[in-house]
Design an enzyme around this catalytic site. Structure first.
Site, PDB file in Angstrom:
ATOM      1  N   TYR A  17       0.820  -1.226   0.000  1.00  0.00           N
ATOM      2  CA  TYR A  17       0.000   0.000   0.000  1.00  0.00           C
ATOM      3  C   TYR A  17       0.849   1.270   0.000  1.00  0.00           C
ATOM      4  O   TYR A  17       0.304   2.373  -0.060  1.00  0.00           O
ATOM      5  CB  TYR A  17      -0.938   0.007   1.234  1.00  0.00           C
ATOM      6  CG  TYR A  17      -0.158  -0.118   2.530  1.00  0.00           C
ATOM      7  CD1 TYR A  17       0.173  -1.367   3.037  1.00  0.00           C
ATOM      8  CD2 TYR A  17       0.292   1.010   3.203  1.00  0.00           C
ATOM      9  CE1 TYR A  17       0.914  -1.487   4.206  1.00  0.00           C
ATOM     10  CE2 TYR A  17       1.040   0.902   4.359  1.00  0.00           C
ATOM     11  CZ  TYR A  17       1.344  -0.346   4.858  1.00  0.00           C
ATOM     12  OH  TYR A  17       2.096  -0.462   5.998  1.00  0.00           O
ATOM     13  N   GLU A  29      11.536  -3.808   5.003  1.00  0.00           N
ATOM     14  CA  GLU A  29      10.471  -3.254   5.863  1.00  0.00           C
ATOM     15  C   GLU A  29      10.839  -3.314   7.352  1.00  0.00           C
ATOM     16  O   GLU A  29       9.959  -3.267   8.201  1.00  0.00           O
ATOM     17  CB  GLU A  29       9.162  -4.023   5.611  1.00  0.00           C
ATOM     18  CG  GLU A  29       8.684  -4.010   4.170  1.00  0.00           C
ATOM     19  CD  GLU A  29       8.356  -2.616   3.644  1.00  0.00           C
ATOM     20  OE1 GLU A  29       7.851  -1.791   4.423  1.00  0.00           O
ATOM     21  OE2 GLU A  29       8.631  -2.346   2.456  1.00  0.00           O
TER      22      GLU A  29
HETATM   23  C1  SIN Z   1       3.964  -1.095   1.862  1.00  0.00           C
HETATM   24  O1  SIN Z   1       4.303  -0.453   0.878  1.00  0.00           O
HETATM   25  O2  SIN Z   1       3.079  -1.977   1.758  1.00  0.00           O
HETATM   26  C2  SIN Z   1       4.597  -0.896   3.194  1.00  0.00           C
HETATM   27  C3  SIN Z   1       5.099   0.464   3.454  1.00  0.00           C
HETATM   28  C4  SIN Z   1       6.220   0.906   2.559  1.00  0.00           C
HETATM   29  O3  SIN Z   1       7.158   0.136   2.310  1.00  0.00           O
HETATM   30  O4  SIN Z   1       6.194   2.053   2.087  1.00  0.00           O
END
Ligand code: SIN
Length: 191
Positions: free
Chosen positions: A31, A104
Site C-alpha cells: 500500500y 520493511e
Molecule cells: C507497503 O508499501 O506496503 C509498506 C510500506 C512501505 O514500504 O512504504
C-alpha cells in the site's frame, strides 16, 4: 547500529512468523512503496484492496527516507472500521520474504489479512503494518505539517518528497481515491 535502530528492527520477529508455513505461494498486499518500487520477484501482480484499514503518513523512516536523528515520514495502515485501502497484491514465493523483511525492518510487522483482488477473488495474504507500538511511529499531524516534514527529509533511499509523489502517482494510476495522500501532495506542491 545504534541502540534505537536496534529496538526498531523487526527482522527477527517477522522471520519467526509461521502463518503461511508449508505454502508454496503467498499473496502480499502493498500500500506504500511496495506499490511502485517493485524490486522483488513475483508471480502475479494485481490491484487489490483490504478492509478495516486506512493509509496514513504516520510512520517514521530511519532507514529509507530519513535517518535515526532526522526520520522521514512514510505510510502505515491504521485500523478504521469500514475503511477500505486500495493497493497492489503480489503473489510471491515464501523465500521472497527474507529480503522484504529487511526492506520493511523499520517497525513493520507481517500481519495476515483478507484481500480482494481486482478479478473478484478473495484470498488470504500478508501485509506489513507499523503499529503505534513501534519505536519509529510518529503519529498524527496536520496534512500541512506532514508535507513540511516530508519536504525537509531525505535518507539512503532518496528524498522523502519522491516517496510521496511516486505514491500519489501510483494511486492515481490505480484509480484510488485517497484524500489524505492527495491533500499532503497538494500541500507539498504549494510550499
Ligand atoms: C507497503 O508499501 O506496503 C509498506 C510500506 C512501505 O514500504 O512504504
Amino acid at each position: 547500529m545504534n541502540e534505537f535502530a536496534e529496538r526498531a528492527d523487526t527482522v527477527a520477529i517477522n522471520r519467526s512468523m509461521t502463518h503461511f508455513d508449508g505454502h508454496s505461494q503467498v499473496w502480499l498486499f502493498g500500500y506504500g512503496s511496495l506499490i511502485y518500487k517493485v524490486d522483488f520477484p513475483h508471480i502475479e501482480r494485481r490491484p487489490s484492496s483490504i478492509r478495516g484499514w486506512t493509509r496514513r503518513f504516520w510512520q517514521g523512516s530511519h532507514d529509507h527516507r530519513g535517518t535515526p536523528d532526522a526520520p522521514g515520514r512514510v505510510v502505515t495502515l491504521i485500523a478504521e472500521a469500514d475503511a477500505m485501502c486500495v493497493g497492489v497484491a503480489y503473489l510471491v514465493s515464501p523465500e521472497t520474504f527474507a529480503a522484504l523483511d529487511v526492506r520493511e525492518k523499520n517497525g513493520y510487522l507481517r500481519l495476515a489479512t483478507d484481500l480482494t483482488l481486482d478479478d473478484g477473488r478473495h484470498v488470504n495474504g500478508l501485509v506489513y503494518i507499523a503499529t503505534p507500538a513501534n519505536a519509529a511511529f510518529l503519529g498524527a499531524a496536520s496534512e500541512r505539517d506532514i508535507a513540511l516534514h516530508i519536504s525537509g527529509s531525505t535518507g539512503p533511499s532518496g528524498a522523502n518528497r519522491d516517496y510521496l509523489l511516486h505514491l500519489a502517482d501510483a494511486l492515481r494510476q490505480l484509480g484510488a481515491d485517497d484524500p489524505h495522500v492527495f491533500a499532503i501532495e497538494r500541500e507539498l506542491l504549494r510550499l
